[in-house]
Design a protein around this motif. Structure first.
Motif, PDB file in Angstrom:
ATOM      1  N   ALA A 204       0.992  -1.213  -0.287  1.00  0.00           N
ATOM      2  CA  ALA A 204      -0.001  -0.055   0.150  1.00  0.00           C
ATOM      3  C   ALA A 204       0.822   1.157  -0.025  1.00  0.00           C
TER       4      ALA A 204
ATOM      5  N   THR B  33      -2.139   6.506  -7.620  1.00  0.00           N
ATOM      6  CA  THR B  33      -3.083   6.511  -8.716  1.00  0.00           C
ATOM      7  C   THR B  33      -2.270   6.651  -9.978  1.00  0.00           C
TER       8      THR B  33
ATOM      9  N   ARG C  62      -4.225   2.740  -7.274  1.00  0.00           N
ATOM     10  CA  ARG C  62      -5.349   2.992  -6.441  1.00  0.00           C
ATOM     11  C   ARG C  62      -6.521   3.265  -7.376  1.00  0.00           C
ATOM     12  N   SER C  63      -7.420   2.578  -6.745  1.00  0.00           N
ATOM     13  CA  SER C  63      -8.766   2.807  -7.600  1.00  0.00           C
ATOM     14  C   SER C  63      -9.282   4.464  -7.573  1.00  0.00           C
ATOM     15  N   GLU C  64      -9.777   5.018  -8.481  1.00  0.00           N
ATOM     16  CA  GLU C  64     -10.597   6.366  -8.570  1.00  0.00           C
ATOM     17  C   GLU C  64     -11.907   6.431  -7.887  1.00  0.00           C
TER      18      GLU C  64
ATOM     19  N   SER D 155     -12.970   3.740  -5.247  1.00  0.00           N
ATOM     20  CA  SER D 155     -13.278   2.915  -3.936  1.00  0.00           C
ATOM     21  C   SER D 155     -11.940   3.047  -3.369  1.00  0.00           C
ATOM     22  N   ASP D 156     -12.080   2.390  -2.080  1.00  0.00           N
ATOM     23  CA  ASP D 156     -10.820   2.520  -1.485  1.00  0.00           C
ATOM     24  C   ASP D 156      -9.887   1.089  -1.723  1.00  0.00           C
ATOM     25  N   LYS D 157     -10.178   0.326  -2.971  1.00  0.00           N
ATOM     26  CA  LYS D 157      -9.492  -0.697  -3.066  1.00  0.00           C
ATOM     27  C   LYS D 157      -8.384  -0.362  -4.065  1.00  0.00           C
TER      28      LYS D 157
ATOM     29  N   GLU E 147     -10.532  -4.312  -6.767  1.00  0.00           N
ATOM     30  CA  GLU E 147     -11.950  -4.201  -7.393  1.00  0.00           C
ATOM     31  C   GLU E 147     -11.734  -4.567  -8.887  1.00  0.00           C
TER      32      GLU E 147
END
Length: 274
Positions: free
Chosen positions: A55, A60, A89-91, A93-95, A135
């Motif tokens: 993480a 992004t 990093r998803s735009e 969600s937090d996944k 996701e």
């Protein structure tokens, strides 16, 4: 139409800066040997099963250093690159999202694809639950290239024939299958699945893969492959990291489909079951 393609087989680690530099060097090497489009594996920038550690490196799309390095290398060497995928990093969600890119010789992104089928399996001593951190994508993608349409998939997608048929019926003449196959599944299924998808669709299947012992403790199968529309393995890179090159003839797509026009013969049907 003839096309020289390059495949990069890597043992990706846990430091994206190192991987960005390595990918740029491999792209330069393949371009110097005449590759017109270069394919990289799934998770080309970071392969780390420790998700809390990973993480700290996942960015992004706009801020990812590996994507920026590959775009710059494509522009510098005037070559197309199918960047198999990156952890981003998803735009929405937090996944995270497992996303691949098609990059043109100016360094512009021409297409994106997010992995639809996530790897949630138990393999004896190994257990994987990709959906816990990632996701799933929702849209199949066929991208335009100067040599014909290219269908985009990622790794576990190879087990879902309907996706590949949809790509082929939408016009794909080539299908990219970047992967980080485990050794148990690779030894059992890798070659047969890729050959089957090529035969079923009459497409060239181009599968750049991860290989070897990784810094996060996993081991991947390697054997980046190029499979003809008739199902013949034309290139197998074995287990060593490096660059592979091969010339392919896009005319073989029409020949294979002319012999066995399975795409034209598909029919809707009902299923009767107890």
């Amino acid at each position: 139409m003839n096309l020289r393609i390059g495949l990069i087989q890597t043992t990706t680690g846990i430091d994206p800066l190192v991987e960005a530099e390595g990918l740029a060097l491999r792209i330069a090497e393949a371009a110097a040997q005449g590759a017109q489009i270069i394919f990289t594996p799934e998770m080309s920038g970071l392969l780390d099963r420790d998700r809390s550690r990973a993480a700290g490196h996942v960015r992004t799309e706009a801020n990812d250093i590996v994507l920026a390095a590959v775009r710059a290398a494509a522009a510098q060497h005037r070559v197309w690159v199918q960047l198999g995928s990156l952890a981003l990093r998803s735009e929405t969600s937090d996944k995270f999202v497992n996303r691949g890119f098609l990059i043109d010789p100016t360094g512009a992104v021409q297409a994106r694809y997010a992995k639809i089928h996530l790897f949630d399996v138990a393999l004896g001593s190994e257990s994987w639950r990709e959906s816990a951190a990632y996701e799933a994508g929702e849209e199949a993608v066929v991208a335009a290239t100067p040599w014909g349409p290219l269908g985009l998939t990622i790794c576990y997608d190879i087990r879902f024939p309907a996706l590949h048929r949809a790509l082929a019926t939408a016009g794909a003449a080539m299908i990219a299958v970047p992967a980080a196959f485990t050794r148990p599944t690779g030894a059992a299924h890798w070659h047969v699945l890729l050959r089957a998808r090529a035969i079923e669709t009459g497409c060239w299947v181009i599968a750049a893969a991860q290989t070897g012992e990784h810094a996060d403790g996993r081991a991947t199968y390697g054997h980046s492959l190029v499979v003809s529309p008739w199902g013949e393995v034309r290139l197998d890179m074995g287990e060593a990291p490096g660059v592979g090159l091969i010339d392919i003839d896009l005319g073989e797509v029409a020949i294979a489909r002319g012999k066995v026009p399975a795409l034209e013969h598909g029919r809707e049907f009902r299923v009767t079951a107890p």
